[in-house]
Design a protein around this motif. Structure first.
Motif, mmCIF file in Angstrom:
data_model
loop_
_atom_site.group_PDB
_atom_site.id
_atom_site.type_symbol
_atom_site.label_atom_id
_atom_site.label_comp_id
_atom_site.label_asym_id
_atom_site.label_seq_id
_atom_site.Cartn_x
_atom_site.Cartn_y
_atom_site.Cartn_z
ATOM 1 N N PHE A 1 -51.684 94.247 -12.504
ATOM 2 C CA PHE A 1 -50.218 94.663 -13.454
ATOM 3 C C PHE A 1 -50.430 94.537 -14.930
ATOM 4 N N THR A 2 -50.875 93.514 -15.370
ATOM 5 C CA THR A 2 -51.030 93.384 -17.102
ATOM 6 C C THR A 2 -51.952 94.246 -17.458
ATOM 7 N N TYR A 3 -53.273 94.509 -16.797
ATOM 8 C CA TYR A 3 -54.123 95.645 -17.318
ATOM 9 C C TYR A 3 -53.428 97.008 -17.296
ATOM 10 N N GLU A 4 -52.964 97.278 -16.036
ATOM 11 C CA GLU A 4 -52.430 98.865 -16.063
ATOM 12 C C GLU A 4 -51.146 98.980 -16.986
ATOM 13 N N MET A 5 -50.392 98.147 -17.142
ATOM 14 C CA MET A 5 -49.631 98.220 -18.232
ATOM 15 C C MET A 5 -49.874 98.312 -19.543
ATOM 16 N N VAL A 6 -50.956 97.611 -20.092
ATOM 17 C CA VAL A 6 -51.570 97.699 -21.277
ATOM 18 C C VAL A 6 -52.140 99.051 -21.501
ATOM 19 N N ARG A 7 -53.032 99.452 -20.437
ATOM 20 C CA ARG A 7 -53.575 100.635 -20.271
ATOM 21 C C ARG A 7 -52.410 102.014 -20.502
ATOM 22 N N ASP A 8 -51.557 101.695 -19.927
ATOM 23 C CA ASP A 8 -50.548 102.823 -19.891
ATOM 24 C C ASP A 8 -49.643 103.092 -21.319
#
Length: 389
Positions: free
Chosen positions: A80-87
């Motif tokens: 979740f953390t990675y996806e949020m930062v990428r988004d």
């Protein structure tokens, strides 16, 4: 600037997001709403009713014409953390998203372990996400003055020049935390400094004092934008508790002799400190530390401020201190960095106290008297709230 506020549903995260949005930044918030869950677990509630996140976001759009994007998830979940930062692709990440109460961390083994895992692992996931996705992101991390404890020397801003056996080095200021919560913040600081030194990340660690106040220029625009007002013995601040006790005509409950001294800061200064740190980022590879407080008072002095500001008679009741801490101690803190960036502090005054009395009077029907008495004992390792046998 694109700014991601982690813990954006919280007492400070929400008004910070509004302040940054109001100042022209593109803001997103993220939260797993654990703080609301703690209320259910402890059987307490914010004195001031707070709206669901979507209602808050919609109200801000109506009032300001500005949008705030929201993410729902847990920082302990690395995906979740990675996806949020990428988004969102933030320029700055403001990290409030941690369990923040010392008494909660001292209830028992379960709560101590949860606090450490939630705070330390979540922060590590944020660091790795920055390092792998965009190392230029500036991390603004909310620490606490409680990391330092109460040493018998002046507290510098994060670093200390040490001379030993004829040699000198610049080292992180020694830490002497007083709870498992404060220990988790020390671990965070060490992990962030390591990431800056080894990976070349940029970070500002804000060692914040006790925050008081409930209203900012933005939250005052609409009741749906209100932030929390915690007064209970687990999550509440001593100033909030004293204000409600005065309004109810109850004695102000001072732990021990009241000689414990703490740094304080107005909520309006907190949100401004975040803006100043974000708009003036640390350099690549720099672990920058600011002591985010504006003045200091002993608990007994805070009681006197409340008593003097209240239009009525106020008594004081001295309770056995449930915490393990020095009754009297040296406390002199350097806190010049944020002022040098432009902070113009609001100092504790009867004007603010009057506003807090107004909040307490308006919602006095929501006060739970039993919630204000201390139940967590530092020495016991468990309390009547223990949930797991």
């Amino acid at each position: 600037m694109r700014i991601l506020v982690l813990g954006g549903d919280g007492y400070l995260g929400w008004p910070t997001a509004l302040h940054l949005s109001d100042r022209g930044h593109e803001v997103a918030v993220a939260d797993n709403f654990a703080r609301r869950g703690y209320d259910h677990e402890m059987g307490v509630q914010s004195l001031v009713p707070i709206e669901p996140m979507q209602t808050r976001v919609d109200a801000w759009r109506e009032v300001s014409g500005k949008s705030i994007k929201s993410y729902y998830g847990d920082l302990v979940d690395a995906d979740f953390t990675y996806e949020m930062v990428r988004d969102f692709r933030p320029d700055t990440i403001v990290h409030f998203a941690e369990q923040r109460a010392a008494p909660y961390s001292m209830i028992d083994r379960k709560h101590a372990v949860y606090t450490q895992q939630n705070n330390v692992v979540g922060n590590l996931n944020v660091l790795f996400a920055i390092q792998e996705i965009d190392p230029s992101i500036h991390l603004v991390k909310l620490g606490t003055m409680g990391e330092y404890g109460t040493p018998n020397i002046d507290i510098e801003e994060g670093w200390l020049e040490v001379s030993h056996k004829g040699r000198t080095d610049r080292m992180l200021f020694p830490k002497k935390p007083g709870s498992f919560y404060h220990l988790s913040k020390v671990h965070d600081s060490h992990n962030i400094e390591f990431a800056c030194r080894i990976w070349g990340l940029r970070a500002t660690d804000l060692n914040q004092g006790v925050v008081y106040g409930q209203e900012t220029a933005q939250t005052a625009l609409d009741p749906r934008l209100a932030t929390r007002f915690d007064y209970d013995a687990i999550f509440g601040t001593v100033l909030n508790r004293f204000v409600i006790q005065a309004v109810l005509g109850h004695p102000l409950t001072v732990y021990g002799t009241g000689g414990q001294t703490r740094g304080l800061i107005d909520i309006r200064d907190t949100v401004e400190c975040i803006r100043l740190a974000a708009e003036n980022p640390a350099d690549a590879g720099e672990f920058r530390v600011f002591n985010q407080m504006t003045e200091s008072f002993s608990v007994e002095e805070i009681a006197k401020v409340v008593a003097n500001g209240f239009d009525g008679t106020v008594d004081v009741e001295y309770l056995d201190n449930p915490r393990v801490e020095q009754a009297e101690h040296h406390y002199n803190v350097v806190h010049t960095g944020l002022v040098e960036l432009g902070l113009e502090p609001h100092l504790l005054s009867n004007t603010l106290i009057d506003s807090l009395f107004g909040v307490a009077k308006a919602h006095v029907d929501r006060v739970d008297l039993g919630a204000m008495r201390p139940t967590v004992q530092w020495r016991s390792g468990s309390s009547p709230m223990r949930a797991d046998g």
